[in-house]
Design an enzyme around this catalytic site. Sequence first.
Site, PDB file in Angstrom:
ATOM      1  N   HIS A   4       8.013   7.187   4.905  1.00 53.98           N
ATOM      2  CA  HIS A   4       7.174   7.913   5.873  1.00 53.98           C
ATOM      3  C   HIS A   4       6.622   6.927   6.885  1.00 53.98           C
ATOM      4  O   HIS A   4       6.233   5.814   6.548  1.00 53.98           O
ATOM      5  CB  HIS A   4       6.031   8.666   5.183  1.00 53.98           C
ATOM      6  CG  HIS A   4       5.249   7.863   4.193  1.00 53.98           C
ATOM      7  ND1 HIS A   4       5.708   7.585   2.925  1.00 53.98           N
ATOM      8  CD2 HIS A   4       4.034   7.268   4.284  1.00 53.98           C
ATOM      9  CE1 HIS A   4       4.809   6.859   2.273  1.00 53.98           C
ATOM     10  NE2 HIS A   4       3.788   6.644   3.086  1.00 53.98           N
ATOM     11  N   GLY A  40       0.781  -1.234   0.000  1.00 52.66           N
ATOM     12  CA  GLY A  40       0.000   0.000   0.000  1.00 52.66           C
ATOM     13  C   GLY A  40       0.808   1.277   0.000  1.00 52.66           C
ATOM     14  O   GLY A  40       0.254   2.350   0.231  1.00 52.66           O
TER      15      GLY A  40
HETATM   16  P1  5GP Z   1       1.170   5.414   1.892  1.00 49.13           P
HETATM   17  O1  5GP Z   1      -0.090   5.030   1.182  1.00 49.13           O
HETATM   18  O2  5GP Z   1       2.300   5.639   0.904  1.00 49.13           O
HETATM   19  O3  5GP Z   1       1.571   4.511   3.013  1.00 49.13           O
HETATM   20  O4  5GP Z   1       0.873   6.793   2.598  1.00 49.13           O
HETATM   21  C1  5GP Z   1       0.874   8.008   1.906  1.00 49.13           C
HETATM   22  C2  5GP Z   1       0.027   8.963   2.702  1.00 49.13           C
HETATM   23  O5  5GP Z   1       0.263  10.273   2.196  1.00 49.13           O
HETATM   24  C3  5GP Z   1      -1.488   8.712   2.579  1.00 49.13           C
HETATM   25  O6  5GP Z   1      -2.023   8.444   3.876  1.00 49.13           O
HETATM   26  C4  5GP Z   1      -2.020  10.008   1.971  1.00 49.13           C
HETATM   27  O7  5GP Z   1      -3.260  10.395   2.510  1.00 49.13           O
HETATM   28  C5  5GP Z   1      -0.926  11.016   2.283  1.00 49.13           C
HETATM   29  N1  5GP Z   1      -0.808  12.083   1.319  1.00 49.13           N
HETATM   30  C6  5GP Z   1      -0.832  11.978  -0.032  1.00 49.13           C
HETATM   31  N2  5GP Z   1      -0.671  13.179  -0.604  1.00 49.13           N
HETATM   32  C7  5GP Z   1      -0.541  14.077   0.415  1.00 49.13           C
HETATM   33  C8  5GP Z   1      -0.340  15.500   0.454  1.00 49.13           C
HETATM   34  O8  5GP Z   1      -0.249  16.189  -0.561  1.00 49.13           O
HETATM   35  N3  5GP Z   1      -0.256  16.064   1.682  1.00 49.13           N
HETATM   36  C9  5GP Z   1      -0.361  15.335   2.834  1.00 49.13           C
HETATM   37  N4  5GP Z   1      -0.264  16.003   3.987  1.00 49.13           N
HETATM   38  N5  5GP Z   1      -0.537  13.989   2.836  1.00 49.13           N
HETATM   39  C10 5GP Z   1      -0.625  13.382   1.638  1.00 49.13           C
END
Ligand code: 5GP
Length: 115
Positions: free
Chosen positions: A101, A94
Amino acid sequence: MSESDCLFCKIVAGEVPTDKVLENESALAFRDIDPAAPTHVLVIPKRHVASANELTPDDAAELAGMFQLIQGVAQQEGVAGGYRVVTNVGGPAGQSVLHLHFHVLGGRSLSWPPG
Ligand code: 5GP
Ligand code: ZN
């Protein structure tokens, strides 16, 4: 993906606005744009690292800095008594943003195992 194309590098550079929570020398904490819990903060290294799978022993101090920030976020958000730290690695898990992060989630009860 190059750093110039990376959304979270742009957030570190101040080119994309975000709701900053805390920062230190090595890491930045900001609110997730699509929160999955009352507290949903992302903690990222200021340097571009694609995922936890790219970390090496040379990154130990940076990683410690990220966890110091995670503790500070939990304290400031009032969730230090119980919260979850998650990092997704790769598409099948995911990961949608290819810059390391840690999700810091709290403020509600969290079920286990995650989906
Ligand atoms: P992943 O899916 O890669 O584990 O988590 C990425 C996270 O980044 C997601 O929870 C998504 O909501 C967040 N996210 C995506 N784009 C942005 C953005 O432009 N700003 C912020 N603050 N969060 C973001
Ligand atoms: Zn990046």
